[in-house]
Design a protein around this motif. Structure first.
Motif, PDB file in Angstrom:
ATOM      1  N   GLU A  36       0.347  -1.279  11.239  1.00 58.09           N
ATOM      2  CA  GLU A  36      -0.529  -1.054   9.975  1.00 58.09           C
ATOM      3  C   GLU A  36       0.107  -0.440   8.730  1.00 58.09           C
ATOM      4  OE1 GLU A  36      -4.042   0.942  11.268  1.00 58.09           O
ATOM      5  OE2 GLU A  36      -4.520  -0.573  12.657  1.00 58.09           O
ATOM      6  N   LYS A  94       1.778  -4.216   0.872  1.00 54.16           N
ATOM      7  CA  LYS A  94       0.855  -4.319  -0.002  1.00 54.16           C
ATOM      8  C   LYS A  94       0.911  -3.374  -1.391  1.00 54.16           C
ATOM      9  CE  LYS A  94      -3.634  -5.360   2.076  1.00 54.16           C
ATOM     10  NZ  LYS A  94      -5.119  -4.954   2.332  1.00 54.16           N
ATOM     11  N   SER A  97      -2.187   5.386   5.603  1.00 58.87           N
ATOM     12  CA  SER A  97      -0.960   4.949   6.499  1.00 58.87           C
ATOM     13  C   SER A  97       0.208   6.162   6.525  1.00 58.87           C
ATOM     14  CB  SER A  97      -0.547   3.625   6.172  1.00 58.87           C
ATOM     15  OG  SER A  97      -1.711   2.824   6.075  1.00 58.87           O
ATOM     16  N   ARG A 126      -4.737  -6.345   9.356  1.00 56.13           N
ATOM     17  CA  ARG A 126      -5.662  -5.473  10.091  1.00 56.13           C
ATOM     18  C   ARG A 126      -6.200  -4.310   9.233  1.00 56.13           C
ATOM     19  NH1 ARG A 126      -1.736  -3.736  14.986  1.00 56.13           N
ATOM     20  NH2 ARG A 126      -1.146  -5.683  15.741  1.00 56.13           N
ATOM     21  N   LEU A 127      -5.789  -4.362   8.093  1.00 51.12           N
ATOM     22  CA  LEU A 127      -6.378  -3.227   7.125  1.00 51.12           C
ATOM     23  C   LEU A 127      -7.100  -4.015   6.088  1.00 51.12           C
ATOM     24  CD1 LEU A 127      -3.202  -1.308   6.046  1.00 51.12           C
ATOM     25  CD2 LEU A 127      -4.967  -0.517   7.534  1.00 51.12           C
ATOM     26  N   ALA A 181       2.184  -0.501   3.451  1.00 52.62           N
ATOM     27  CA  ALA A 181       3.364  -0.401   2.473  1.00 52.62           C
ATOM     28  C   ALA A 181       3.971  -1.652   1.836  1.00 52.62           C
ATOM     29  CB  ALA A 181       4.810   0.064   3.357  1.00 52.62           C
ATOM     30  N   ALA A 197      -6.987  -1.643  -4.762  1.00 49.26           N
ATOM     31  CA  ALA A 197      -6.769  -2.144  -3.652  1.00 49.26           C
ATOM     32  C   ALA A 197      -5.859  -1.793  -2.629  1.00 49.26           C
ATOM     33  CB  ALA A 197      -6.793  -3.641  -3.674  1.00 49.26           C
ATOM     34  N   ILE A 247      11.036  -4.734   5.011  1.00 50.08           N
ATOM     35  CA  ILE A 247       9.780  -4.454   5.503  1.00 50.08           C
ATOM     36  C   ILE A 247       9.151  -5.720   6.078  1.00 50.08           C
ATOM     37  CG2 ILE A 247       7.342  -4.018   4.634  1.00 50.08           C
ATOM     38  CD1 ILE A 247       8.217  -1.820   2.781  1.00 50.08           C
ATOM     39  N   PRO A 274      -6.591   2.686  -0.804  1.00 55.22           N
ATOM     40  CA  PRO A 274      -7.306   3.146   0.395  1.00 55.22           C
ATOM     41  C   PRO A 274      -6.407   2.697   1.596  1.00 55.22           C
ATOM     42  CG  PRO A 274      -8.619   2.118  -0.782  1.00 55.22           C
ATOM     43  CD  PRO A 274      -7.321   1.875  -1.425  1.00 55.22           C
ATOM     44  N   ASP A 275      -5.500   1.538   1.585  1.00 53.92           N
ATOM     45  CA  ASP A 275      -4.539   1.417   2.593  1.00 53.92           C
ATOM     46  C   ASP A 275      -3.374   2.316   2.698  1.00 53.92           C
ATOM     47  OD1 ASP A 275      -6.087  -0.545   3.530  1.00 53.92           O
ATOM     48  OD2 ASP A 275      -5.120  -2.307   2.459  1.00 53.92           O
ATOM     49  N   MET A 320       0.791 -13.973   5.619  1.00 55.56           N
ATOM     50  CA  MET A 320       0.144 -12.917   5.445  1.00 55.56           C
ATOM     51  C   MET A 320      -1.179 -12.962   5.614  1.00 55.56           C
ATOM     52  SD  MET A 320       1.722 -10.375   3.730  1.00 55.56           S
ATOM     53  CE  MET A 320       0.830  -8.906   3.060  1.00 55.56           C
ATOM     54  N   ARG A 329      -9.302   7.675   5.197  1.00 56.32           N
ATOM     55  CA  ARG A 329      -9.850   6.508   4.105  1.00 56.32           C
ATOM     56  C   ARG A 329     -10.853   7.188   3.408  1.00 56.32           C
ATOM     57  NH1 ARG A 329      -8.311   1.105   4.946  1.00 56.32           N
ATOM     58  NH2 ARG A 329      -9.993   0.351   3.681  1.00 56.32           N
ATOM     59  N   PHE A 367     -10.786   7.029  -0.833  1.00 57.75           N
ATOM     60  CA  PHE A 367     -11.740   6.476  -1.709  1.00 57.75           C
ATOM     61  C   PHE A 367     -12.262   7.557  -2.562  1.00 57.75           C
ATOM     62  CE2 PHE A 367     -12.129   2.882   1.158  1.00 57.75           C
ATOM     63  CZ  PHE A 367     -12.090   1.914   0.120  1.00 57.75           C
ATOM     64  N   GLY A 412      -8.339  -3.194   2.907  1.00 56.22           N
ATOM     65  CA  GLY A 412      -8.033  -3.045   1.306  1.00 56.22           C
ATOM     66  C   GLY A 412      -9.097  -2.283   0.850  1.00 56.22           C
ATOM     67  N   TYR A 466       4.180  -8.355  14.096  1.00 54.06           N
ATOM     68  CA  TYR A 466       3.039  -9.386  14.137  1.00 54.06           C
ATOM     69  C   TYR A 466       3.518 -10.631  14.656  1.00 54.06           C
ATOM     70  CZ  TYR A 466       0.072  -6.174  11.156  1.00 54.06           C
ATOM     71  OH  TYR A 466      -0.682  -5.050  10.505  1.00 54.06           O
ATOM     72  N   MET A 518     -17.983   3.091  -2.057  1.00 50.76           N
ATOM     73  CA  MET A 518     -17.222   2.794  -0.842  1.00 50.76           C
ATOM     74  C   MET A 518     -16.673   3.833  -0.076  1.00 50.76           C
ATOM     75  SD  MET A 518     -14.918  -0.288  -2.933  1.00 50.76           S
ATOM     76  CE  MET A 518     -14.439  -0.978  -1.103  1.00 50.76           C
TER      77      MET A 518
END
Lengths: 498, 116
Positions: free
Chosen positions: A152, A159, A235, B113-114, A157, A227, B95, A230-231, B108, A298, A302, B116, B103, A289
């Motif tokens: 995760e 994203k 993490s 698992r996350l 990272a 977006a 990465i 929150p990830d 993608m 999380r 948010f 957003g 995985y 949210m």
């Protein structure tokens, strides 16, 4: 005295490299103590230049519009105080937190590089230089978000990396467009050119404005661009979440926006309305949210989005009161949000979970941690003696004063939503019946507790002495923003004085 | 103007790859193409058709020099930006490899698992 300014970048970079080198021989205590010493020395340097007025350093002796300029004014010293102060407390926390990881050398190295980048962003007077420091801080933060290299963490990272690259590219295109119009990358020179030729409505400048809002907005995590946040924040390891949420999104997102739209490109009514709209949207969407989250990190992430909204509404209002509120909330948010993330790390490392439903009755097993968490929760929800209340109050008053009822009602609504979320969090996690996971847990180690208590005390003290802090720290910073002529003068007029 | 349009097209190709492709490596390629187009844009700003190199010799007239020489500053900026791009690209690839280890896929859509 001007010669001190580059040291804010040089010392952390040097220390980041030397941490890796020296730790070949001594790897137990050295990196941890060395990084704390580094940041302490930066704070000592900041104390030396605190009352020195405006300082301008021309790097390599090249004169102002051509060479790279570093400058310190009241806004910069305010940002440096937040960045280095939070970093010091976070490093104190990491002293025992990070021991659980096998390889913590690179952690401190990356942490210091990130710090160097953020200090550079706060200090620089050159648009392209700002981009470079922003990239240094961002790349270090991508690494730190994926530090635990679990599935995760890596996903978050990646994203964050993609979003960050998009942000940097739009900032770079914006800088290129500004350069093509004004023929300069020095921020004061650009401001002078735009003012002298009166090209505020120039289409290219408008395009650059949009790109800057997109790019820095992505870094700051406003709602259409939130977006990654929150990830990425949950993490990262807890000290890094505290740095990301407490400092990074402000020094890479909010600070350049404020600096550019007050001191360089004049803020048109359209831009200020965009700020107010994005801010209101961020506040409400973030809080809504956040209310559905059961993972405490999380939830906090948010609420970072939502609290960023407060700051940007204050910036968008553009009145002196709005700016004071925004800057004060920036300070307060960096204190209480780092406190909350640090305590979430303490909770996670002793109970092994971040799920609100599995926690409960923490106050019996971890009294100090839960006490400081409650202080942080009260601050963020705006309960009177604590700091969050005052800055929220100032921003709400500023919105009423500017007769912007939509923004004011959004601000008040969000204050209630935030209170609701954090009452729920306290009821589930801190108070209530003691759960099985919590029964086996014990209090966090001393350095972690010390940093939590310091942060909690800061929340209370900033709240109690809010008038002194506004008068001595916030108001001078706000005057810098509203006095563009002085900014141009201090860089271009004093050129050669160094 | 045509050059700027072609550069914009290049940027859009990169953005298309980044947004629509599911394979991580293709996304990374998209980002790389976008970075190239941004660098090219910077170069184009200082570019002059059949311009001279921006070195002022002793026997040159200053005014004609200013009118014929290309702008050197964007080139200096592009060098920096290429280095930064290299750093991000290396990190992205690293990465991506780690993601494949975790995985077992480069898709993608399966790495989600996350939420957003």
């Amino acid at each position: 005295m001007e010669r001190i300014l580059p040291l804010f970048v040089i010392i952390p970079v040097f220390s980041a490299v030397s941490t890796l080198l020296v730790s070949r021989w001594e790897r137990r205590k050295f990196p941890r103590i060395w990084s704390i010493l580094t940041v302490s020395s930066l704070i000592v340097l900041l104390y030396f230049i605190w009352n020195q007025g405006v300082l301008v350093h021309e790097m390599g002796g090249w004169k102002a519009p051509f060479g790279i300029v570093m400058m310190k004014d009241s806004l910069t010293r305010f940002m440096l105080l937040i960045i280095n102060g939070v970093a010091l407390i976070t490093l104190l926390y990491s002293y025992s937190y990070i021991l659980k990881r096998e390889d913590y050398l690179r952690f401190f190295s990356m942490f210091l590089l990130m710090l160097a980048g953020m200090n550079g962003v706060a200090l620089t007077g050159d648009l392209f230089n700002l981009f470079i420091f922003l990239e240094i801080a961002s790349i270090a933060s991508y690494v730190l978000v994926g530090y635990d290299i679990g599935a995760e963490e890596l996903e978050a990272a990646f994203k964050y990396l993609i979003m960050g690259v998009l942000a940097s590219m739009s900032i770079l295109i914006g800088i290129a467009i500004v350069y093509s119009v004004t023929g300069s990358v020095n921020m004061a020179d650009i401001a002078r050119f735009i003012e002298a030729n009166n090209i505020v409505d120039n289409k290219a400048i408008l395009m650059a404005t949009g790109l800057f809002i997109l790019g820095f907005g992505l870094k700051a995590g406003f709602v259409p661009f939130h977006a990654w946040l929150p990830d990425a924040h949950p993490s990262a390891p807890a000290p890094i979440s505290a740095m990301l949420s407490g400092v990074l999104i402000k020094s890479l997102g909010i600070y350049p926006l404020i600096r550019i739209f007050y001191n360089v490109i004049p803020m048109s009514p359209v831009v200020s309305n965009i700020f107010i709209f994005l801010g209101s949207l961020s506040m409400i969407v973030g809080a809504l949210m956040g209310s559905g989250q059961i993972d405490i990190k999380r939830l906090f992430a948010f609420h970072s989005v939502s609290q960023m909204g407060y700051i940007i509404v204050g910036v968008g209002l553009g009145t002196p009161l709005g700016l004071i509120g925004a800057l004060f909330h920036l300070l307060n948010h960096s204190v209480f949000k780092s406190l909350l993330f640090l305590s979430s790390g303490a909770i996670q490392s002793s109970t092994g979970t971040r799920n609100m439903k599995e926690l409960g009755g923490l106050r019996e097993k971890m009294p100090v941690t839960s006490g400081s968490t409650v202080v942080g929760a009260l601050s963020i929800s705006g309960v009177p003696p604590f700091n969050g209340f005052w800055s929220k109050l100032i921003i709400i008053l500023a919105a009423f004063q500017a007769k912007n009822m939509w923004a004011a009602s959004a601000l008040v609504l969000t204050a209630f939503l935030t209170l609701m979320c954090f009452v729920k969090f306290q009821r589930h996690a801190i108070f209530g019946k003691i759960s099985d996971t919590v029964k086996r847990s014990e209090e966090a180690p001393l350095p972690m507790l010390m940093s939590l208590v310091i942060m909690g005390l800061l929340c209370l003290l900033i709240g109690l002495f809010n008038q002194n802090i506004i008068a001595n720290i916030i108001a001078p910073a706000q005057e810098v923003l509203l006095n563009k002529g002085a900014y141009i003068m201090s860089v271009l007029g004093m050129a050669g004085g160094g | 103007m045509t050059l700027y349009f072609l550069d914009f097209l290049l940027f859009m190709i990169g953005l298309y790859a980044l947004v629509t492709k599911r394979h991580i490596v293709k996304k990374i390629l998209g980002v790389a193409i976008m970075e190239y187009s941004v660098n090219l844009f910077l170069i184009l700003i200082g570019f002059k058709m059949s311009g001279a190199s921006p070195i002022l010799m002793k026997d040159m007239d200053f005014v004609t020099f200013v009118h014929t020489a290309v702008d050197p500053l964007p080139q200096a900026l592009v060098l920096t930006s290429i280095v930064i791009g290299l750093g991000t690209l290396a990190l992205m690839v690293a990465i991506a490899i780690r993601l494949y280890e975790r995985y077992g896929t480069f898709d993608m859509h399966e790495i989600n698992r996350l939420r957003g």
